[in-house]
Enzyme design. Sequence first.
Site, PDB file in Angstrom:
ATOM      1  N   LYS A   1      64.462  36.074  55.400  1.00  0.00           N
ATOM      2  CA  LYS A   1      63.844  35.070  56.283  1.00  0.00           C
ATOM      3  C   LYS A   1      62.321  35.053  56.142  1.00  0.00           C
ATOM      4  O   LYS A   1      61.578  35.055  57.111  1.00  0.00           O
ATOM      5  CB  LYS A   1      64.256  35.300  57.742  1.00  0.00           C
ATOM      6  N   ARG A   2      61.877  35.012  54.885  1.00  0.00           N
ATOM      7  CA  ARG A   2      60.448  35.000  54.603  1.00  0.00           C
ATOM      8  C   ARG A   2      59.865  33.602  54.741  1.00  0.00           C
ATOM      9  O   ARG A   2      60.591  32.619  54.874  1.00  0.00           O
ATOM     10  CB  ARG A   2      60.196  35.530  53.191  1.00  0.00           C
TER      11      ARG A   2
END
Length: 294
Positions: A101-102
């Site tokens: 979830k960058r």
Amino acid sequence: MNYLDTLQNSSQLVGNCACIGLDPVPEKMPRGLSLEQFFESFLTCLKQKSLIPAAFKPNIAYFAAVNKPLADDFSGYKALAFIIKCIRHLFPQVPIILDAKRGDIATSSEKYASEAFSAWTADAVTVSGYMGHDSVLPFCSTFEGRGVYVLNRTSNAGATDVQNLKVVSPISDDSSGFQYLYEELAHQIIQYAKKYSGLGAVVGATGLEELATISRLYSNLHPVPLLIPGAGAQGGSAQEVIEVLRKSDYPLYLVRINSSSGLTSPWKKAGAASENWLDACMDAVKTFIAETSV
């Protein structure tokens, strides 16, 4: 081979769209086993019993939390590296989705992409899309051919706080001129995916109404890979998800339905793992794979 080919080939090979999430919580694991020992037993048994999913999804946060960097302890990352090598050896045609979830400004996103695709050799990564195109697209342009799943409508209880807000939209189908924020983001994801074929969306199994809306939208305008978390311990139903997707005429080979702790620690709510913990895991996986057959 690009990511869409990888998805189609792996799904056809194993006959399902199941994704096994790897989110280890050491205190919930069988006593006396390291992360490496646990997952080596788990993965080897899957292979022996021909219980092969269409993807694996390790969540990097669970491994990072085991590290104690100031004490020179990187055992969490070492375990993740071991697990990835083990998957590559036992299941060479099954993709690995790094749940990270960058997302940041473009230059930082390029580094996060390198982390996922160069350092961890993942086939795909999850990305937050709420900073816009210059946050998302470096994951695609820097490593063309890999998969990028943009958070669209997530499975957590707080998803409605922001993602279900109504916003003014020039492309709204509603006569009021409004649509939900997750719908607006879905249209943006479609535009990204038209340029980068491996770009997909994360849509939770816990919001079936939203899933139906989004899957119809993608099916009608531009199919993109879907990563659907929330089946199992979070309360979502793989069977209900399949039913929704079939009604939307969505190509199931593009879909990966994820369950994590419900497969790797099915005893979590009942208490500690028993001596037959591996059998419990295999029973849970067998059921899940049957529910996600394509």
